[in-house]
Design a protein around this motif. Structure first.
Motif, PDB file in Angstrom:
ATOM      1  N   PHE A  63      -2.466   2.293  10.937  1.00 37.69           N
ATOM      2  CA  PHE A  63      -2.137   0.909  11.310  1.00 37.69           C
ATOM      3  C   PHE A  63      -1.085   0.307  10.374  1.00 37.69           C
ATOM      4  O   PHE A  63      -0.245  -0.487  10.799  1.00 37.69           O
ATOM      5  CB  PHE A  63      -3.400   0.035  11.389  1.00 37.69           C
ATOM      6  CG  PHE A  63      -3.937  -0.440  10.066  1.00 37.69           C
ATOM      7  CD1 PHE A  63      -4.825   0.333   9.345  1.00 37.69           C
ATOM      8  CD2 PHE A  63      -3.548  -1.667   9.542  1.00 37.69           C
ATOM      9  CE1 PHE A  63      -5.314  -0.103   8.122  1.00 37.69           C
ATOM     10  CE2 PHE A  63      -4.033  -2.117   8.317  1.00 37.69           C
ATOM     11  CZ  PHE A  63      -4.913  -1.322   7.610  1.00 37.69           C
ATOM     12  N   GLU A  64      -1.090   0.721   9.123  1.00 34.78           N
ATOM     13  CA  GLU A  64      -0.074   0.193   8.196  1.00 34.78           C
ATOM     14  C   GLU A  64       1.321   0.685   8.618  1.00 34.78           C
ATOM     15  O   GLU A  64       2.311  -0.014   8.461  1.00 34.78           O
ATOM     16  CB  GLU A  64      -0.371   0.663   6.766  1.00 34.78           C
ATOM     17  CG  GLU A  64      -1.661   0.100   6.195  1.00 34.78           C
ATOM     18  CD  GLU A  64      -1.418  -1.075   5.264  1.00 34.78           C
ATOM     19  OE1 GLU A  64      -0.295  -1.584   5.219  1.00 34.78           O
ATOM     20  OE2 GLU A  64      -2.380  -1.468   4.592  1.00 34.78           O
ATOM     21  N   CYS A  65       1.377   1.938   9.126  1.00 34.39           N
ATOM     22  CA  CYS A  65       2.665   2.502   9.559  1.00 34.39           C
ATOM     23  C   CYS A  65       3.147   1.781  10.821  1.00 34.39           C
ATOM     24  O   CYS A  65       4.352   1.563  10.995  1.00 34.39           O
ATOM     25  CB  CYS A  65       2.543   3.997   9.808  1.00 34.39           C
ATOM     26  SG  CYS A  65       2.112   4.922   8.313  1.00 34.39           S
ATOM     27  N   SER A 115       0.789  -1.233   0.000  1.00 38.25           N
ATOM     28  CA  SER A 115       0.000   0.000   0.000  1.00 38.25           C
ATOM     29  C   SER A 115       0.818   1.279   0.000  1.00 38.25           C
ATOM     30  O   SER A 115       0.299   2.329  -0.335  1.00 38.25           O
ATOM     31  CB  SER A 115      -0.961  -0.013   1.190  1.00 38.25           C
ATOM     32  OG  SER A 115      -0.277  -0.429   2.339  1.00 38.25           O
ATOM     33  N   CYS A 116       2.092   1.229   0.356  1.00 39.16           N
ATOM     34  CA  CYS A 116       2.868   2.463   0.454  1.00 39.16           C
ATOM     35  C   CYS A 116       4.107   2.402  -0.441  1.00 39.16           C
ATOM     36  O   CYS A 116       4.958   1.524  -0.269  1.00 39.16           O
ATOM     37  CB  CYS A 116       3.284   2.691   1.908  1.00 39.16           C
ATOM     38  SG  CYS A 116       4.366   4.102   2.120  1.00 39.16           S
ATOM     39  N   GLU A 117       4.211   3.357  -1.368  1.00 43.71           N
ATOM     40  CA  GLU A 117       5.359   3.348  -2.291  1.00 43.71           C
ATOM     41  C   GLU A 117       6.654   3.681  -1.572  1.00 43.71           C
ATOM     42  O   GLU A 117       7.727   3.250  -1.967  1.00 43.71           O
ATOM     43  CB  GLU A 117       5.124   4.345  -3.429  1.00 43.71           C
ATOM     44  CG  GLU A 117       4.172   3.798  -4.458  1.00 43.71           C
ATOM     45  CD  GLU A 117       4.027   4.666  -5.693  1.00 43.71           C
ATOM     46  OE1 GLU A 117       4.881   5.538  -5.946  1.00 43.71           O
ATOM     47  OE2 GLU A 117       3.038   4.453  -6.410  1.00 43.71           O
ATOM     48  N   ARG A 118       6.564   4.477  -0.521  1.00 43.86           N
ATOM     49  CA  ARG A 118       7.798   4.799   0.198  1.00 43.86           C
ATOM     50  C   ARG A 118       8.349   3.554   0.892  1.00 43.86           C
ATOM     51  O   ARG A 118       9.559   3.318   0.886  1.00 43.86           O
ATOM     52  CB  ARG A 118       7.561   5.912   1.230  1.00 43.86           C
ATOM     53  CG  ARG A 118       8.839   6.262   1.943  1.00 43.86           C
ATOM     54  CD  ARG A 118       8.653   7.322   3.009  1.00 43.86           C
ATOM     55  NE  ARG A 118       8.528   8.654   2.455  1.00 43.86           N
ATOM     56  CZ  ARG A 118       8.621   9.774   3.186  1.00 43.86           C
ATOM     57  NH1 ARG A 118       8.824   9.696   4.488  1.00 43.86           N
ATOM     58  NH2 ARG A 118       8.488  10.960   2.643  1.00 43.86           N
ATOM     59  N   ALA A 119       7.467   2.759   1.467  1.00 49.49           N
ATOM     60  CA  ALA A 119       7.916   1.513   2.100  1.00 49.49           C
ATOM     61  C   ALA A 119       8.556   0.591   1.059  1.00 49.49           C
ATOM     62  O   ALA A 119       9.574  -0.052   1.307  1.00 49.49           O
ATOM     63  CB  ALA A 119       6.754   0.816   2.791  1.00 49.49           C
ATOM     64  N   LEU A 120       7.953   0.564  -0.134  1.00 52.37           N
ATOM     65  CA  LEU A 120       8.503  -0.238  -1.220  1.00 52.37           C
ATOM     66  C   LEU A 120       9.897   0.275  -1.598  1.00 52.37           C
ATOM     67  O   LEU A 120      10.818  -0.501  -1.866  1.00 52.37           O
ATOM     68  CB  LEU A 120       7.551  -0.147  -2.423  1.00 52.37           C
ATOM     69  CG  LEU A 120       7.675  -1.170  -3.538  1.00 52.37           C
ATOM     70  CD1 LEU A 120       7.546  -2.589  -3.025  1.00 52.37           C
ATOM     71  CD2 LEU A 120       6.612  -0.898  -4.603  1.00 52.37           C
ATOM     72  N   GLN A 121      10.039   1.606  -1.584  1.00 50.96           N
ATOM     73  CA  GLN A 121      11.340   2.199  -1.911  1.00 50.96           C
ATOM     74  C   GLN A 121      12.387   1.850  -0.850  1.00 50.96           C
ATOM     75  O   GLN A 121      13.520   1.505  -1.183  1.00 50.96           O
ATOM     76  CB  GLN A 121      11.199   3.721  -2.028  1.00 50.96           C
ATOM     77  CG  GLN A 121      12.488   4.386  -2.466  1.00 50.96           C
ATOM     78  CD  GLN A 121      12.354   5.890  -2.596  1.00 50.96           C
ATOM     79  OE1 GLN A 121      11.474   6.503  -1.986  1.00 50.96           O
ATOM     80  NE2 GLN A 121      13.217   6.492  -3.402  1.00 50.96           N
ATOM     81  N   PHE A 122      12.002   1.945   0.422  1.00 50.51           N
ATOM     82  CA  PHE A 122      12.939   1.562   1.493  1.00 50.51           C
ATOM     83  C   PHE A 122      13.392   0.113   1.304  1.00 50.51           C
ATOM     84  O   PHE A 122      14.559  -0.221   1.464  1.00 50.51           O
ATOM     85  CB  PHE A 122      12.280   1.709   2.865  1.00 50.51           C
ATOM     86  CG  PHE A 122      12.176   3.141   3.360  1.00 50.51           C
ATOM     87  CD1 PHE A 122      13.171   4.076   3.117  1.00 50.51           C
ATOM     88  CD2 PHE A 122      11.080   3.547   4.125  1.00 50.51           C
ATOM     89  CE1 PHE A 122      13.082   5.385   3.594  1.00 50.51           C
ATOM     90  CE2 PHE A 122      10.980   4.848   4.601  1.00 50.51           C
ATOM     91  CZ  PHE A 122      11.978   5.767   4.333  1.00 50.51           C
ATOM     92  N   GLU A 123      12.435  -0.721   0.966  1.00 45.80           N
ATOM     93  CA  GLU A 123      12.740  -2.142   0.781  1.00 45.80           C
ATOM     94  C   GLU A 123      13.699  -2.339  -0.394  1.00 45.80           C
ATOM     95  O   GLU A 123      14.701  -3.054  -0.282  1.00 45.80           O
ATOM     96  CB  GLU A 123      11.423  -2.900   0.540  1.00 45.80           C
ATOM     97  CG  GLU A 123      11.570  -4.400   0.476  1.00 45.80           C
ATOM     98  CD  GLU A 123      10.209  -5.088   0.357  1.00 45.80           C
ATOM     99  OE1 GLU A 123       9.233  -4.643   0.990  1.00 45.80           O
ATOM    100  OE2 GLU A 123      10.129  -6.082  -0.384  1.00 45.80           O
TER     101      GLU A 123
HETATM  102  S1  SF4 Z   1       5.773   4.503   8.048  1.00 45.71           S
HETATM  103 FE1  SF4 Z   1       3.884   4.526   6.832  1.00 45.71          FE
HETATM  104  S2  SF4 Z   1       4.147   6.158   5.316  1.00 45.71           S
HETATM  105 FE2  SF4 Z   1       6.174   5.660   6.146  1.00 45.71          FE
HETATM  106  S3  SF4 Z   1       7.057   4.170   4.754  1.00 45.71           S
HETATM  107 FE3  SF4 Z   1       6.059   3.025   6.382  1.00 45.71          FE
HETATM  108  S4  SF4 Z   1       3.978   2.635   5.631  1.00 45.71           S
HETATM  109 FE4  SF4 Z   1       4.842   4.264   4.358  1.00 45.71          FE
END
Ligand code: SF4
Length: 254
Positions: free
Chosen positions: A236-238, A43-51
């Motif tokens: 909750f995803e964060c 659901s989160c592109e930033r999380a995908l980028q970190f990965e």
């Molecule tokens: S903390 Fe939330 S917004 Fe930040 S990378 Fe993770 S899922 Fe995405």
């Protein structure tokens, strides 16, 4: 004087020893150098980028020993599903002739995926058209029942994205696989019930996921941070995210 400190019980000490061994084994494995196509639907592109960038996870986050055990149990059950399908007449291929797993590598090997299997033939009256992609997941009872009730596209959009991307990228190697519905299989880990679903190719979803992969790769290579997927840092995803602290530290809006 009474000692109220918790003393690990025998089963906890055994589990700890096993988890330490699993952790050590994992530490010796090469980290993934590519964007896994199975992850494009998160659901989160930033999380995908970190990965993709291999950003270190926050202290205390990452795969626990229990998670590693869950993965291995999943693989063992998947082997059983392969056996059951083959036994009942499906010509299910999980490896190429050279023994390597079916899969694809595109964008200069930056995007890769490994498919669970390809079905070349099977009982005539079950609605499959061959060749078809086979994707198998194991789930707890609650998750399995939700998938049965809503279907994989609604209940498990990450899996649906994975199937669409795999169908699209495997078409060059296995003509027809993107036009024939995939067979999605879900094993209930609590009850051993089975769920089978024919998943028609969703070209729009495959394209959106492919565009997303390009965004993640280009931003990472340009040193740009993608926006947060969620405004609320306590969404909750964060709270589940391995990079929650890092994400807040580096800031940036949505
Ligand atoms: S903390 Fe939330 S917004 Fe930040 S990378 Fe993770 S899922 Fe995405």
């Amino acid at each position: 004087m009474l000692d109220f400190n918790h003393q690990p019980r025998l089963h906890e000490r055994f589990t700890q020893v096993i988890d330490q061994a699993l952790d050590a084994e994992r530490a010796h494995q090469m980290p993934r150098q590519y964007l896994g196509a199975s992850r494009l639907g998160v659901s989160c592109e930033r999380a995908l980028q970190f990965e993709y960038a291999g950003a270190p996870v926050d202290p205390g986050k990452g795969f626990s020993g229990r998670t590693l055990r869950i993965f291995e149990v999943g693989h063992a059950l998947e082997d059983l599903a392969i056996r059951w399908l083959r036994l009942s007449g499906f010509d299910l291929h999980t490896r190429r002739r050279d023994g390597s797993q079916f899969g694809f590598s595109v964008a200069g090997a930056r995007i890769q995926g490994h498919v669970d299997g390809v079905i070349a033939d099977g009982p005539a009256d079950l609605g499959l058209v061959f060749p078809s992609l086979w994707e198998c997941k194991t789930m707890n009872d609650k998750s399995w029942r939700e998938t049965v009730k809503k279907g994989v596209a609604v209940a498990k959009p990450v899996y649906a994205a994975q199937i669409a991307v795999y169908q699209a990228y495997m078409e060059a190697a296995i003509p027809g696989i993107s036009t024939h519905p995939a067979l999605f299989t879900a094993i209930n880990k609590d009850t051993q019930e089975l769920w089978f679903e024919l998943v028609p190719f969703d070209g729009g979803l495959a394209q959106r996921m492919s565009d997303r992969a390009v965004r993640v790769i280009q931003a990472t290579e340009a040193g740009e941070l993608l926006p947060r997927g969620f405004v609320d840092p306590n969404h909750f995803e964060c709270n589940w995210c391995d990079w929650q602290e890092r994400c807040q530290r580096v800031g940036g809006g949505r």
